[in-house]
Design a protein around this motif. Structure first.
Motif, PDB file in Angstrom:
ATOM      1  N   UNK A 167       0.858  -1.292  -0.005  1.00  0.00           N
ATOM      2  CA  UNK A 167       0.054   0.052   0.179  1.00  0.00           C
ATOM      3  C   UNK A 167       0.724   1.050   0.029  1.00  0.00           C
ATOM      4  N   UNK A 168       2.188   0.909   1.304  1.00  0.00           N
ATOM      5  CA  UNK A 168       2.540   2.304   0.772  1.00  0.00           C
ATOM      6  C   UNK A 168       3.605   2.659   0.126  1.00  0.00           C
ATOM      7  N   UNK A 169       3.455   1.232  -1.542  1.00  0.00           N
ATOM      8  CA  UNK A 169       4.341   1.763  -2.400  1.00  0.00           C
ATOM      9  C   UNK A 169       3.413   2.670  -3.247  1.00  0.00           C
ATOM     10  N   UNK A 170       2.493   1.568  -3.583  1.00  0.00           N
ATOM     11  CA  UNK A 170       1.740   2.112  -4.612  1.00  0.00           C
ATOM     12  C   UNK A 170       1.133   3.723  -4.061  1.00  0.00           C
ATOM     13  N   UNK A 171       1.032   4.570  -2.832  1.00  0.00           N
ATOM     14  CA  UNK A 171       0.615   5.649  -3.302  1.00  0.00           C
ATOM     15  C   UNK A 171       1.570   6.295  -3.009  1.00  0.00           C
ATOM     16  N   UNK A 172       3.173   6.268  -3.013  1.00  0.00           N
ATOM     17  CA  UNK A 172       4.323   6.470  -2.855  1.00  0.00           C
ATOM     18  C   UNK A 172       4.982   6.799  -4.455  1.00  0.00           C
ATOM     19  N   UNK A 173       4.114   6.452  -5.533  1.00  0.00           N
ATOM     20  CA  UNK A 173       4.688   5.799  -6.624  1.00  0.00           C
ATOM     21  C   UNK A 173       3.793   6.857  -7.869  1.00  0.00           C
ATOM     22  N   UNK A 174       2.876   7.381  -7.541  1.00  0.00           N
ATOM     23  CA  UNK A 174       2.079   8.305  -8.602  1.00  0.00           C
ATOM     24  C   UNK A 174       2.331   9.081  -8.305  1.00  0.00           C
ATOM     25  N   UNK A 175       2.711   9.438  -9.905  1.00  0.00           N
ATOM     26  CA  UNK A 175       3.260  10.332 -10.420  1.00  0.00           C
ATOM     27  C   UNK A 175       2.364  11.850 -10.212  1.00  0.00           C
ATOM     28  N   UNK A 176       2.975  12.613  -9.506  1.00  0.00           N
ATOM     29  CA  UNK A 176       1.975  14.352 -10.080  1.00  0.00           C
ATOM     30  C   UNK A 176       1.547  14.588  -8.452  1.00  0.00           C
ATOM     31  N   UNK A 177       1.365  12.856  -7.940  1.00  0.00           N
ATOM     32  CA  UNK A 177       1.020  12.712  -6.893  1.00  0.00           C
ATOM     33  C   UNK A 177       1.583  13.308  -5.095  1.00  0.00           C
ATOM     34  N   UNK A 178       1.545  14.248  -5.004  1.00  0.00           N
ATOM     35  CA  UNK A 178       2.369  14.351  -3.395  1.00  0.00           C
ATOM     36  C   UNK A 178       2.044  13.266  -2.002  1.00  0.00           C
ATOM     37  N   UNK A 179       3.386  12.731  -2.311  1.00  0.00           N
ATOM     38  CA  UNK A 179       3.557  11.261  -1.161  1.00  0.00           C
ATOM     39  C   UNK A 179       2.195  11.730   0.141  1.00  0.00           C
ATOM     40  N   UNK A 180       1.883  10.696   1.220  1.00  0.00           N
ATOM     41  CA  UNK A 180       1.162  10.874   2.081  1.00  0.00           C
ATOM     42  C   UNK A 180       1.803  11.554   3.063  1.00  0.00           C
ATOM     43  N   UNK A 181       1.509  12.251   3.820  1.00  0.00           N
ATOM     44  CA  UNK A 181       1.944  12.226   5.020  1.00  0.00           C
ATOM     45  C   UNK A 181       2.706  11.276   6.176  1.00  0.00           C
ATOM     46  N   UNK A 182       3.202  11.148   6.016  1.00  0.00           N
ATOM     47  CA  UNK A 182       4.104  10.006   7.242  1.00  0.00           C
ATOM     48  C   UNK A 182       5.026   9.950   6.411  1.00  0.00           C
ATOM     49  N   UNK A 183       5.345   9.407   4.890  1.00  0.00           N
ATOM     50  CA  UNK A 183       5.806   8.335   4.145  1.00  0.00           C
ATOM     51  C   UNK A 183       7.147   9.165   3.375  1.00  0.00           C
ATOM     52  N   UNK A 184       6.540  10.532   3.761  1.00  0.00           N
ATOM     53  CA  UNK A 184       8.268  11.898   3.031  1.00  0.00           C
ATOM     54  C   UNK A 184       9.785  10.508   2.385  1.00  0.00           C
ATOM     55  N   UNK A 185       9.776   9.624   3.469  1.00  0.00           N
ATOM     56  CA  UNK A 185      10.970   9.623   3.744  1.00  0.00           C
ATOM     57  C   UNK A 185      11.238   7.656   2.491  1.00  0.00           C
ATOM     58  N   UNK A 186       9.758   7.947   2.406  1.00  0.00           N
ATOM     59  CA  UNK A 186       9.850   6.225   1.850  1.00  0.00           C
ATOM     60  C   UNK A 186      11.160   5.715   0.297  1.00  0.00           C
ATOM     61  N   UNK A 187      11.767   4.991   1.008  1.00  0.00           N
ATOM     62  CA  UNK A 187      12.214   4.355  -0.181  1.00  0.00           C
ATOM     63  C   UNK A 187      11.647   3.607  -0.762  1.00  0.00           C
ATOM     64  N   UNK A 188      11.457   4.241  -2.599  1.00  0.00           N
ATOM     65  CA  UNK A 188      10.539   3.159  -3.163  1.00  0.00           C
ATOM     66  C   UNK A 188      11.624   1.694  -3.393  1.00  0.00           C
TER      67      UNK A 188
END
Length: 334
Positions: free
Chosen positions: A167-188
């Motif tokens: 779920x975190x990877x999907x939310x952090x891989x959407x181009x043009x959409x800011x990452x959810x708060x709390x996942x800014x440092x997520x390493x894809x």
């Protein structure tokens, strides 16, 4: 006995320390309880405790009491941090318990916080626990042995952690959409590699073990077959349409049909997590709450129907396997 800090645990005598049905030694019990009092770093400490060191610690996870405690420690989200919270740690230690809880709150929950900020220990411990548990396999499921309940629990644990990562990877891989708060440092890249490793172990190592347990030539116990089929179904909980293939389709359909025919579902939402007087025994029945089973079935229903419409030959083979498995006249392939 009221426990508020690690100091309270250190003053307990051996007779006062819980052994969770004699599966943990007093020294290990003291260490485990100390980790539970450590906020924020509780998840890596607990996983490292079971993944490394004495193999008896990992074997202790056959106990239902320990399983429930570990699940609560890993997956309960903890206190939520609002966007306008700006306070920071100004002194160590923080004496006020309420202030400490507020400072250690997270925007998305403790597990997502761990995945985003320190995933290495989490992923390495999950893969190590899964590998060590599978090494204990004796070729069949038995309620009296350690390996059966342990392997099933570690499989559930790995699938749940994989779900958070996915779920975190999907939310952090959407181009043009800011990452959810709390996942800014997520390493894809790192998380995607860890997910592939966990999924590879589940598909190539755990699945054959579970499939072997319910071969009709070896297993004549319907209750055990229901237990294992529920976990075979659960292994594919996080599959998306793009990951579906003939094999996954066959497992999802055959396990679902087998459970609907042979397992007695209750009107109590969490009947499979009911309390028991003997904490050394694994959870009763299929060891997964029926709401989770229905969630997997409902989540995959549309994807299965879509795949079957577009791949009729694979659908035909899968349905033949369903008949063989549901009637006990053969295996998935013959």
């Amino acid at each position: 006995i009221e426990i508020k800090s690690e100091d309270d645990i250190l003053h307990l005598s051996n007779s006062e320390l819980p052994t969770f049905g004699h599966v943990l030694k007093p020294a290990d019990s003291e260490r485990f309880l100390s980790f539970l009092t450590a906020p924020y770093i509780r998840i890596p400490l607990i996983l490292d405790f079971f993944a490394n060191g004495d193999p008896g610690r990992l074997s202790a996870l056959k106990s239902k009491a320990l399983q429930l405690i570990v699940d609560a420690a890993l997956f309960e989200p903890g206190r939520w941090r609002s966007a306008d919270f700006t306070d920071i740690v100004r002194e160590i230690p923080v004496i006020d318990p309420e202030k400490l809880q507020s400072l250690l709150a997270t925007p998305l929950g403790n597990m997502y916080n761990e995945i985003a900020k320190s995933p290495d220990v989490l992923t390495s411990c999950i893969t190590k626990m899964l590998a060590r548990a599978l090494d204990m396999d004796v070729g069949k499921y038995s309620r009296k042995t350690t390996s059966g309940p342990l392997i099933l629990y570690i499989c559930r644990l790995a699938v749940r952690v994989e779900g958070f990562m996915k779920f975190a990877l999907r939310e952090c891989s959407i181009i043009g959409k800011p990452r959810p708060r709390g996942l800014e440092s997520f390493d894809n890249v790192k998380i995607e590699a860890a997910m592939k490793k966990i999924r590879g172990m589940l598909d190539k190592q755990a699945f054959p073990v579970l499939e072997y347990w319910i071969d009709p030539s070896r297993c004549q116990d319907v209750d055990i077959a229901c237990l294992v089929h529920s976990h075979l179904l659960y292994l594919f909980r996080n599959y998306t349409y793009s990951e579906l293939d003939k094999h996954a389709l066959s497992v999802l359909l055959s396990s679902q049909v087998y459970l609907m025919i042979n397992h007695r579902f209750s009107n109590q939402a969490y009947d499979d997590l009911q309390d028991m007087t003997d904490p050394t025994k694994p959870p009763p029945s299929i060891q997964i709450s029926q709401s989770e089973i229905f969630d997997v079935i409902q989540k995959q229903r549309y994807e299965i129907l879509k795949y079957m419409r577009l791949h009729p030959d694979a659908a035909n083979e899968a349905m033949e396997a369903v008949v063989r498995i549901a009637t006990g006249t053969g295996t998935r392939t013959t």
